[in-house]
Design an enzyme around this catalytic site. Sequence first.
Site, PDB file in Angstrom:
ATOM      1  N   ARG A   1       0.608  -1.303   0.122  1.00  0.00           N
ATOM      2  CA  ARG A   1      -0.046  -0.063   0.037  1.00  0.00           C
ATOM      3  C   ARG A   1       0.708   0.985   0.243  1.00  0.00           C
ATOM      4  O   ARG A   1       2.157   1.211   0.062  1.00  0.00           O
ATOM      5  CB  ARG A   1      -1.400  -0.112   1.461  1.00  0.00           C
ATOM      6  CG  ARG A   1      -0.328  -0.419   2.287  1.00  0.00           C
ATOM      7  CD  ARG A   1      -0.910   0.166   3.538  1.00  0.00           C
ATOM      8  NE  ARG A   1       0.117   1.549   3.656  1.00  0.00           N
ATOM      9  CZ  ARG A   1       0.877   2.375   3.563  1.00  0.00           C
ATOM     10  NH1 ARG A   1       1.828   1.713   4.125  1.00  0.00           N
ATOM     11  NH2 ARG A   1       0.769   3.635   3.824  1.00  0.00           N
ATOM     12  N   GLY A   2       0.668   2.328  -0.086  1.00  0.00           N
ATOM     13  CA  GLY A   2       1.124   3.679  -0.028  1.00  0.00           C
ATOM     14  C   GLY A   2       1.345   4.455  -1.627  1.00  0.00           C
ATOM     15  O   GLY A   2       1.243   2.995  -2.491  1.00  0.00           O
TER      16      GLY A   2
ATOM     17  N   ARG B   1      -7.297  -0.784  -7.235  1.00  0.00           N
ATOM     18  CA  ARG B   1      -7.225   0.724  -6.533  1.00  0.00           C
ATOM     19  C   ARG B   1      -7.603   1.700  -6.941  1.00  0.00           C
ATOM     20  O   ARG B   1      -7.186   2.124  -8.283  1.00  0.00           O
ATOM     21  CB  ARG B   1      -6.918   0.775  -5.108  1.00  0.00           C
ATOM     22  CG  ARG B   1      -6.920  -0.662  -4.299  1.00  0.00           C
ATOM     23  CD  ARG B   1      -5.817  -0.154  -2.943  1.00  0.00           C
ATOM     24  NE  ARG B   1      -6.226   0.672  -2.036  1.00  0.00           N
ATOM     25  CZ  ARG B   1      -5.948   1.525  -0.893  1.00  0.00           C
ATOM     26  NH1 ARG B   1      -4.207   1.171  -0.761  1.00  0.00           N
ATOM     27  NH2 ARG B   1      -6.003   2.023  -0.070  1.00  0.00           N
TER      28      ARG B   1
ATOM     29  N   ASP C   1      -1.762  10.630  -2.489  1.00  0.00           N
ATOM     30  CA  ASP C   1      -2.464   9.559  -4.018  1.00  0.00           C
ATOM     31  C   ASP C   1      -2.634  10.150  -4.433  1.00  0.00           C
ATOM     32  O   ASP C   1      -2.553   9.302  -5.800  1.00  0.00           O
ATOM     33  CB  ASP C   1      -3.502   8.593  -3.233  1.00  0.00           C
ATOM     34  CG  ASP C   1      -3.193   7.838  -2.149  1.00  0.00           C
ATOM     35  OD1 ASP C   1      -3.004   8.621  -0.795  1.00  0.00           O
ATOM     36  OD2 ASP C   1      -2.686   7.173  -2.157  1.00  0.00           O
TER      37      ASP C   1
ATOM     38  N   ASN D   1      -5.598  12.556  -0.450  1.00  0.00           N
ATOM     39  CA  ASN D   1      -4.618  11.159   1.015  1.00  0.00           C
ATOM     40  C   ASN D   1      -5.406  10.669   1.623  1.00  0.00           C
ATOM     41  O   ASN D   1      -6.453  11.046   1.777  1.00  0.00           O
ATOM     42  CB  ASN D   1      -2.914  12.205   1.468  1.00  0.00           C
ATOM     43  CG  ASN D   1      -2.117  11.515   2.029  1.00  0.00           C
ATOM     44  OD1 ASN D   1      -2.046  10.478   1.444  1.00  0.00           O
ATOM     45  ND2 ASN D   1      -2.133  12.228   3.449  1.00  0.00           N
TER      46      ASN D   1
HETATM   47  O1  MRU Z   1      -4.905   3.005   1.660  1.00  0.00           O
HETATM   48  P1  MRU Z   1      -3.015   3.602   1.809  1.00  0.00           P
HETATM   49  O2  MRU Z   1      -2.945   2.592   3.073  1.00  0.00           O
HETATM   50  O3  MRU Z   1      -2.668   3.116   1.198  1.00  0.00           O
HETATM   51  O4  MRU Z   1      -2.974   5.177   1.771  1.00  0.00           O
HETATM   52  C1  MRU Z   1      -1.622   5.340   1.724  1.00  0.00           C
HETATM   53  C2  MRU Z   1      -1.592   7.265   1.648  1.00  0.00           C
HETATM   54  O5  MRU Z   1      -2.694   7.805   2.089  1.00  0.00           O
HETATM   55  C3  MRU Z   1      -0.881   7.445   1.848  1.00  0.00           C
HETATM   56  O6  MRU Z   1      -0.327   8.699   2.365  1.00  0.00           O
HETATM   57  C4  MRU Z   1      -0.050   8.198   0.844  1.00  0.00           C
HETATM   58  O7  MRU Z   1      -0.280   6.778  -0.631  1.00  0.00           O
HETATM   59  C5  MRU Z   1       1.311   8.373   0.086  1.00  0.00           C
HETATM   60  S1  MRU Z   1       2.849   7.023   0.026  1.00  0.00           S
HETATM   61  C6  MRU Z   1       4.055   7.869  -0.025  1.00  0.00           C
END
Ligand code: MRU
Length: 346
Positions: free
Chosen positions: A46-47, A89, A237, A247
């Site tokens: 994730r991220g 996603r 994101d 985000n």
């Molecule tokens: O749902 P997630 O855990 O994938 O969400 C992640 C975030 O919102 C992070 O802040 C974003 O992806 C930046 S990661 C460098």
Amino acid sequence: MAIPTIEWADGRIRLIDQTLLPNEFKQIYCDNVESVWEAIKSLRVRGAPAIGIAAALGAVLGIWKSEATNYDDFVSELKRVADYLATSRPTAVNLFWALERIKQTAAKQKHLEISELKKTLLDEALQIVEEDKSMCRAIGQHGLELVHNGDTILTHCNAGGLATSDYGTALAVMFAAHEAGKNISVYADETRPLLQGARLTTWELMQAGIDVTLICDNMAAQVMKEGKIQSIVVGADRIAANGDTANKIGTYGVAVLAKEHEIPFYVAAPTSTLDLSLETGDGIPIEQRAAEEVTEGFGKRIAPQGVKVYSPAFDVTPARLITAIITEKGIARPPYEIRLKELVAS
Ligand code: MRU
């Protein structure tokens, strides 16, 4: 990260299963594109940048054993695989950006034998991983000037090494400041409902020896009012052309609180997270997650059976609340419409 977040391992993908952290550190293998899709969907990986890498490597995995004997059949297969991964996603633009890069690479290599083409696509995916590593380091270096000795920084969700190939984006700024000898502390929002802040950000910062304090999301206002926070740094994101930034859900609220308390609010993200095709954040698709993540996320039911749940996974912080955007190419300040385009072109 001593062990890579995600990597190519002899025709398979090996990744840290982030759903198990911090209680269990386990690497898992994805042997087929379906398991990569599942790993992205269920946040094992994730991220935004890490999702992009998973998609690029996943696309290669999906065609690695292709039996196509001609270019057109091979490319149709690649497109099917990429279209499928694109459904995992919707919000992090890095996923679509990485898939497009792999497809474009195939489009430019019509003359190659299929076996050579497969290797070329793998090289491109590995190139994305390498670029991500240097982008993260550069973000850390650029962000350094915004961090002062003695600062306490608040962050939301996890934008660290686990969310990238290595080192992170928002956390890169903190790692770089720490490595440069600045004495910093961090407050980490727990980040309901999936607790990326509590489970992952605190874990990463503690490993790096950075002073970190965990708070529940609803404590951020009080902590700011008490004067404990000098700046806020979060990841992203997807960033629209005008600087509006998607985000993790809750980020927008933190930005509103920052404005009220006159605390600078910074977004740290690579330019692969920019989506200049969108004029504003209104066009950013917001992922909706399953009700169970709210009602029984970690195995314990906390709401009545049958209760209605609304669970957007991201929100959009309006550009006017963002003090600056830290990218690998430098720091953008308003007006973002102009500065972001200049950065991309530079
Ligand atoms: O749902 P997630 O855990 O994938 O969400 C992640 C975030 O919102 C992070 O802040 C974003 O992806 C930046 S990661 C460098």
